[in-house]
Design a protein around this motif. Sequence first.
Motif, PDB file in Angstrom:
ATOM      1  N   PHE A 183     -30.129  14.550  57.864  1.00  0.00           N
ATOM      2  CA  PHE A 183     -31.516  14.748  58.284  1.00  0.00           C
ATOM      3  C   PHE A 183     -31.793  13.787  59.430  1.00  0.00           C
ATOM      4  O   PHE A 183     -31.071  12.809  59.632  1.00  0.00           O
ATOM      5  CB  PHE A 183     -32.493  14.537  57.127  1.00  0.00           C
ATOM      6  N   ALA A 184     -32.851  14.078  60.176  1.00  0.00           N
ATOM      7  CA  ALA A 184     -33.129  13.308  61.392  1.00  0.00           C
ATOM      8  C   ALA A 184     -34.427  12.524  61.327  1.00  0.00           C
ATOM      9  O   ALA A 184     -34.686  11.699  62.209  1.00  0.00           O
ATOM     10  CB  ALA A 184     -33.175  14.251  62.599  1.00  0.00           C
ATOM     11  N   ILE A 220     -43.874  20.604  61.082  1.00  0.00           N
ATOM     12  CA  ILE A 220     -43.037  21.704  60.587  1.00  0.00           C
ATOM     13  C   ILE A 220     -42.431  22.481  61.755  1.00  0.00           C
ATOM     14  O   ILE A 220     -41.235  22.828  61.754  1.00  0.00           O
ATOM     15  CB  ILE A 220     -43.842  22.653  59.678  1.00  0.00           C
ATOM     16  N   GLU A 221     -43.229  22.754  62.778  1.00  0.00           N
ATOM     17  CA  GLU A 221     -42.725  23.500  63.935  1.00  0.00           C
ATOM     18  C   GLU A 221     -41.650  22.720  64.676  1.00  0.00           C
ATOM     19  O   GLU A 221     -40.659  23.295  65.150  1.00  0.00           O
ATOM     20  CB  GLU A 221     -43.883  23.852  64.873  1.00  0.00           C
ATOM     21  N   THR A 222     -41.843  21.403  64.796  1.00  0.00           N
ATOM     22  CA  THR A 222     -40.810  20.572  65.423  1.00  0.00           C
ATOM     23  C   THR A 222     -39.527  20.648  64.611  1.00  0.00           C
ATOM     24  O   THR A 222     -38.421  20.714  65.163  1.00  0.00           O
ATOM     25  CB  THR A 222     -41.282  19.106  65.527  1.00  0.00           C
ATOM     26  N   GLY A 223     -39.665  20.651  63.304  1.00  0.00           N
ATOM     27  CA  GLY A 223     -38.500  20.775  62.441  1.00  0.00           C
ATOM     28  C   GLY A 223     -37.772  22.088  62.641  1.00  0.00           C
ATOM     29  O   GLY A 223     -36.531  22.135  62.647  1.00  0.00           O
ATOM     30  N   ILE A 256     -36.136  23.538  56.657  1.00  0.00           N
ATOM     31  CA  ILE A 256     -35.919  22.280  57.389  1.00  0.00           C
ATOM     32  C   ILE A 256     -35.680  21.088  56.472  1.00  0.00           C
ATOM     33  O   ILE A 256     -35.416  19.990  56.951  1.00  0.00           O
ATOM     34  CB  ILE A 256     -37.100  21.974  58.332  1.00  0.00           C
ATOM     35  N   SER A 257     -35.758  21.293  55.167  1.00  0.00           N
ATOM     36  CA  SER A 257     -35.608  20.179  54.222  1.00  0.00           C
ATOM     37  C   SER A 257     -34.199  20.136  53.651  1.00  0.00           C
ATOM     38  O   SER A 257     -33.645  21.159  53.233  1.00  0.00           O
ATOM     39  CB  SER A 257     -36.611  20.321  53.068  1.00  0.00           C
ATOM     40  N   PHE A 263     -33.868  19.007  59.037  1.00  0.00           N
ATOM     41  CA  PHE A 263     -34.688  18.087  59.830  1.00  0.00           C
ATOM     42  C   PHE A 263     -35.165  16.882  59.022  1.00  0.00           C
ATOM     43  O   PHE A 263     -35.088  15.735  59.468  1.00  0.00           O
ATOM     44  CB  PHE A 263     -35.895  18.859  60.369  1.00  0.00           C
ATOM     45  N   VAL A 264     -35.655  17.127  57.813  1.00  0.00           N
ATOM     46  CA  VAL A 264     -36.288  16.083  57.007  1.00  0.00           C
ATOM     47  C   VAL A 264     -35.522  15.905  55.710  1.00  0.00           C
ATOM     48  O   VAL A 264     -34.851  16.831  55.237  1.00  0.00           O
ATOM     49  CB  VAL A 264     -37.767  16.436  56.747  1.00  0.00           C
ATOM     50  N   ASP A 265     -35.597  14.722  55.112  1.00  0.00           N
ATOM     51  CA  ASP A 265     -34.788  14.425  53.932  1.00  0.00           C
ATOM     52  C   ASP A 265     -35.177  15.248  52.715  1.00  0.00           C
ATOM     53  O   ASP A 265     -34.320  15.785  52.023  1.00  0.00           O
ATOM     54  CB  ASP A 265     -34.827  12.931  53.615  1.00  0.00           C
TER      55      ASP A 265
END
Length: 428
Positions: free
Chosen positions: A269-270, A188-191, A249-250, A202-204
């Motif tokens: 997203f990545a 989560i923090e990386t996101g 981030i989603s 960040f995420v799908d």
Amino acid sequence: MDFSRRRALRVGAAGLVAALAITGCSGQALEGNKDSGGAAGDVTLKVNFWGDMGLDALKAKYEAANPGVKIVLNSGEYNAQHEDLQKKLVAGSGAPDISAVDEGFIVQFRSQADQFVNLSEKGAASLEAKYLPWKWKASQSPDGKQIGLGTDVGGLAMCYRTDLFKEAGLPTERDEVSKLWTTWDQFIETGKTYTSKTGKKFVDSATNLFNPVLSQAPVGFYNEQEQLQMDGGPKAGFDVAMKAIDAGISANLASFQPNWDQGFKKDQFAVLACPAWMLGHIQTTAPDQKGKWDIAAVPGGGGNWGGSWWTIPSQGKNVDAAYKFVEWLIQPEQQIEVFKTVGNLPSQPDLYKDPAVLDYKKDFFTNAPTGQIFAAGAANLQPQYLGKKNGPTRVAVENVINRVGQGKLKSAEAWAEAVKEAEKAASS
């Protein structure tokens, strides 16, 4: 895979492999049926599944070796395919000749074993020793009827876009990326870092965080007494999903829907959770991104998400022909081809030692050693008991997560709603 998924079987000793490849499974035309939709002597087999199970090339190969047999592939949405199969079983007609069933639904269907062909009576009993023991047992009814032959298992990793990580100033080498997130909180923090530096999600989706976290718990939605267990794995997965949504981030894209596929193509997203079967969907959906993806470790370590079985509903008119095709599909040669084509990891452990799997590197994913990545933990997987109502329960909870992502429900109120909806599914 799911999401769900697809998958594999395989045979051990080299001599036996060769024998199975030659006898009984390939090369001979199958007996026809006048009711199969073609001329007398022709057989048409409808195969229902979801996503990409690597069947296109195998279909052509089988049809060429078996004149008079036509394979009709019907790929649909994951949940809808299972729901449709259940409706057709209740109706007593309309089911496909062959249907893929995912791990989330296999207990539901094996409890209706009388609706499926007992594959042991067709000769499948001799294959038991080739499978991971839990994979074989999972499609076996309490009275010993074998309703499915395993395709693949869904060992977990994380797929990420190296080019997008580079733009955000994040590491791009898979070992360094793996170190970023040994825990889900670190993920989560990386996101947050990625989103703050790029302005992109960040995420799908949050549901695709919920499922892998859930899969890592000793107990999922149900214990073996079929009692709903929401405070263990489901709560842990739900909490991670809510953190991702609250952190912004989603991308909140529902899996296997058109906007999810567009999300791949438009760099929305990545990173996403990557069971082995996900590799095929990525490369099919975004073929121009070859060399831009790589594979890192999953936070929390290990887990199994997905994996399927081929089943044959007993209402079909071409049962013998269907079994011959399924038996052919799970032979080592076909399973290795599926693994190389779409990434589905076989559920026959001898194949994990085969150089064709163990040494295989996927150029689409920056030459990631996919055989080593996914085979390493597959033989030691201890999947959860999933329960008869696991599929509908999971869908009910995912729907609540999606409502939060859409801004229709506050995260602080969501868990109580998820429990309520899960209890409805469990009692229906």
